[in-house]
Design a protein around this motif. Structure first.
Motif, short mmCIF file in Angstrom:
data_model
loop_
_atom_site.label_atom_id
_atom_site.label_comp_id
_atom_site.label_asym_id
_atom_site.label_seq_id
_atom_site.Cartn_x
_atom_site.Cartn_y
_atom_site.Cartn_z
N ALA A 189 -120.03 29.19 -21.43
CA ALA A 189 -119.53 29.81 -22.60
C ALA A 189 -120.80 29.96 -23.61
CB ALA A 189 -118.44 28.88 -23.24
N CYS A 190 -121.74 30.86 -23.20
CA CYS A 190 -122.90 30.82 -23.85
C CYS A 190 -123.34 32.48 -24.29
CB CYS A 190 -124.10 30.26 -23.23
SG CYS A 190 -124.45 30.95 -21.62
N SER A 192 -113.49 25.35 -36.52
CA SER A 192 -112.43 25.88 -35.90
C SER A 192 -112.62 27.26 -35.05
CB SER A 192 -111.08 26.23 -36.96
OG SER A 192 -111.73 27.29 -37.66
N ALA A 193 -113.68 27.77 -35.55
CA ALA A 193 -114.37 29.03 -34.85
C ALA A 193 -114.81 28.70 -33.50
CB ALA A 193 -115.34 29.78 -35.63
N MET A 194 -114.96 27.46 -33.16
CA MET A 194 -115.81 27.24 -31.83
C MET A 194 -115.22 26.47 -30.89
SD MET A 194 -119.81 26.90 -33.30
CE MET A 194 -120.54 26.95 -31.55
N ALA A 195 -114.21 25.76 -31.70
CA ALA A 195 -113.55 24.71 -30.81
C ALA A 195 -112.10 24.94 -31.03
CB ALA A 195 -113.77 23.39 -31.10
N ALA A 196 -111.33 24.81 -29.56
CA ALA A 196 -109.85 24.76 -29.67
C ALA A 196 -109.14 23.52 -30.14
CB ALA A 196 -109.47 25.15 -28.13
N ARG A 197 -109.66 22.56 -30.13
CA ARG A 197 -109.08 21.14 -30.62
C ARG A 197 -109.74 20.74 -31.96
NH1 ARG A 197 -108.13 17.63 -24.91
NH2 ARG A 197 -107.11 19.26 -23.79
N ALA A 243 -119.14 28.88 -16.42
CA ALA A 243 -117.82 28.52 -16.91
C ALA A 243 -117.28 29.13 -17.92
CB ALA A 243 -117.84 26.74 -16.90
N TRP A 244 -116.21 29.73 -18.01
CA TRP A 244 -115.87 30.68 -19.39
C TRP A 244 -114.56 30.24 -19.79
CZ3 TRP A 244 -120.43 32.43 -20.24
CH2 TRP A 244 -120.68 33.50 -21.12
N ALA A 245 -114.71 29.89 -21.13
CA ALA A 245 -113.56 29.18 -21.90
C ALA A 245 -112.37 30.33 -22.02
CB ALA A 245 -113.98 28.84 -23.18
N ASP A 246 -111.04 29.96 -21.74
CA ASP A 246 -110.04 31.25 -21.69
C ASP A 246 -109.56 31.54 -23.22
OD1 ASP A 246 -109.74 31.03 -19.14
OD2 ASP A 246 -107.78 29.88 -18.89
N ASP A 247 -109.90 30.49 -24.25
CA ASP A 247 -109.48 30.56 -25.68
C ASP A 247 -110.88 30.85 -26.43
OD1 ASP A 247 -107.05 30.11 -24.80
OD2 ASP A 247 -107.07 27.91 -25.28
N ASP A 248 -111.66 31.57 -25.75
CA ASP A 248 -112.91 31.73 -26.53
C ASP A 248 -112.92 32.99 -27.36
OD1 ASP A 248 -115.73 31.83 -27.51
OD2 ASP A 248 -116.60 30.98 -25.57
N ARG A 249 -113.43 32.80 -28.81
CA ARG A 249 -113.35 34.02 -29.83
C ARG A 249 -114.70 34.48 -29.85
NH1 ARG A 249 -110.25 31.95 -34.76
NH2 ARG A 249 -111.07 29.99 -33.86
N MET A 250 -115.75 33.66 -29.43
CA MET A 250 -117.02 34.18 -29.69
C MET A 250 -117.82 34.71 -28.56
SD MET A 250 -118.47 30.90 -31.90
CE MET A 250 -120.27 31.39 -31.92
N MET A 251 -117.51 34.25 -27.13
CA MET A 251 -117.94 34.73 -25.98
C MET A 251 -117.10 36.01 -25.48
SD MET A 251 -120.74 33.14 -26.54
CE MET A 251 -121.05 31.63 -27.47
N PRO A 252 -117.42 37.11 -25.06
CA PRO A 252 -116.51 37.90 -24.73
C PRO A 252 -115.88 37.50 -23.23
CG PRO A 252 -118.27 39.18 -25.63
CD PRO A 252 -118.57 37.80 -25.67
N ALA A 253 -114.56 37.75 -23.06
CA ALA A 253 -113.89 37.19 -21.70
C ALA A 253 -114.69 38.14 -20.42
CB ALA A 253 -112.62 37.47 -21.80
N HIS A 308 -107.60 26.21 -22.01
CA HIS A 308 -107.36 25.23 -23.38
C HIS A 308 -108.71 24.92 -23.98
CE1 HIS A 308 -103.17 25.25 -21.95
NE2 HIS A 308 -103.63 24.60 -21.00
N ALA A 309 -109.78 25.84 -23.94
CA ALA A 309 -111.00 25.54 -24.37
C ALA A 309 -111.70 26.92 -25.30
CB ALA A 309 -111.84 25.26 -23.37
N ALA A 310 -112.22 26.41 -25.95
CA ALA A 310 -112.91 27.48 -26.98
C ALA A 310 -114.60 27.51 -26.57
CB ALA A 310 -112.87 27.50 -28.47
N THR A 311 -115.25 27.81 -27.43
CA THR A 311 -116.87 28.04 -27.13
C THR A 311 -117.29 26.44 -26.70
OG1 THR A 311 -117.26 29.75 -28.32
CG2 THR A 311 -119.03 28.57 -27.88
N LEU A 312 -117.00 25.64 -27.48
CA LEU A 312 -117.33 24.18 -27.38
C LEU A 312 -116.68 23.45 -26.30
CD1 LEU A 312 -118.33 22.98 -30.90
CD2 LEU A 312 -119.93 24.06 -29.20
#
Length: 290
Positions: free
Chosen positions: A127-128, A171-176, A228-238, A258-262
């Motif tokens: 997720a970079c 919250s912009a980077m983490a799902a939890r 490894a790409w996060a399913d709930d990432d709002r910063m890195m395009p799917a 169940h993960a975002a950028t972090l």
């Protein structure tokens, strides 16, 4: 020293040619992983992953990206200069057959383009930043914009004293939810004017030109790779995850639910499993170090 689940690796300091940096190091003689973080984070973002990788030597430096404690006025602080810093760290610690792991910040991708990857046997892009998404997403663009406005970063630094502001930024980077103790650790150095000046110099150079294919050099990396790409990432395009996997000659694509950028914070268990599998993959003979 080997790492067992729940232990914290030793933190050390090393003097490089352009900066003094802290780094955590589990030590030992096992395969080496070098774990890199993004802006306003430090090596502690990897602690939960490292705790799940017993038997491996995990090295995680704190790069001069805003949560560091040693100002770096000698470095120009570009993606290329930081990639050279990463290469110098590998040489100083004599790390070989390295599994290089990137999360959030993607600048070390230019190691390949600059020919500085002779110690790197495997590559993990988690997720970079990639392609034209530099800096990443709306938070990255806002940081770059603030770096060019006098006083804006200083105001942001003072606002991070407020728990609500810290939570909103995380919250912009983490799902939890991110523990507030960790957020305070990351934002405290940001209030140092010299540290903030380093981040300003780095961030004000972005965004990259729209026509710059920033990840194009990765095609030259023929070793085993993980995307490894996060399913709930709002910063890195799917779509960037599959695109990176297609670009790398020997890459496996993994979706992290169940993960975002972090990802190292949201799903350290899943990420550690993928990294163990990557380390087991035989490296390609790339004509590098013996």
């Amino acid at each position: 020293m080997s790492t067992h689940e729940g232990t914290v690796p030793a933190v050390r300091t090393i003097e490089l040619s352009t900066a003094t940096i802290d780094y955590s190091d589990t030590g030992g003689t096992g395969p080496a992983l070098l774990l890199l973080h993004g802006p306003l984070l430090d090596h502690a973002v990897w602690d939960a992953v490292v705790a799940r990788l017993p038997g491996l030597r995990c090295v995680a430096p704190t790069l001069p990206l805003g949560a560091h404690r040693h100002p770096a006025p000698r470095d120009e602080l570009t993606n290329a200069s930081l990639a050279r810093m990463v290469a110098e760290l590998m040489a100083a610690l004599d790390l070989r057959d390295v599994t290089l792991v990137l999360n959030d910040w993607g600048g070390a991708q230019v190691l390949v383009e600059l020919g500085l990857d002779t110690r790197v046997a495997r590559l993990a892009l988690v997720a970079c930043e990639a392609f034209d998404n530099v800096p990443a997403g709306r938070p990255g663009r806002l940081l770059a914009r603030a770096a060019r406005v006098p006083g804006a970063l200083a105001l942001q630094a003072q606002l991070t004293r407020l728990p609500a502001v810290r939570r909103r930024l995380a919250s912009a980077m983490a799902a939890r939810p991110v523990p507030d103790a960790l957020l305070r650790r990351w934002f405290e150095p940001f209030r140092d004017p010299l540290v903030r000046a380093d981040l300003r110099r780095f961030s004000a150079r972005f965004p990259v030109p729209a026509d710059r294919d920033w990840s194009a050099g990765l095609g030259a990396f023929t070793g085993p790779a993980l995307v490894a790409w996060a399913d709930d990432d709002r910063m890195m395009p799917a779509e960037h995850g599959p695109r990176l996997a297609r670009l790398l000659p020997d890459a496996e694509l993994a979706h992290v639910p169940h993960a975002a950028t972090l990802v190292p914070l949201d799903r350290p268990d899943v990420l550690a499993g993928h990294l163990r599998a990557l380390v087991r993959r035989a490296p390609t003979d790339r004509g590098g170090m013996p």
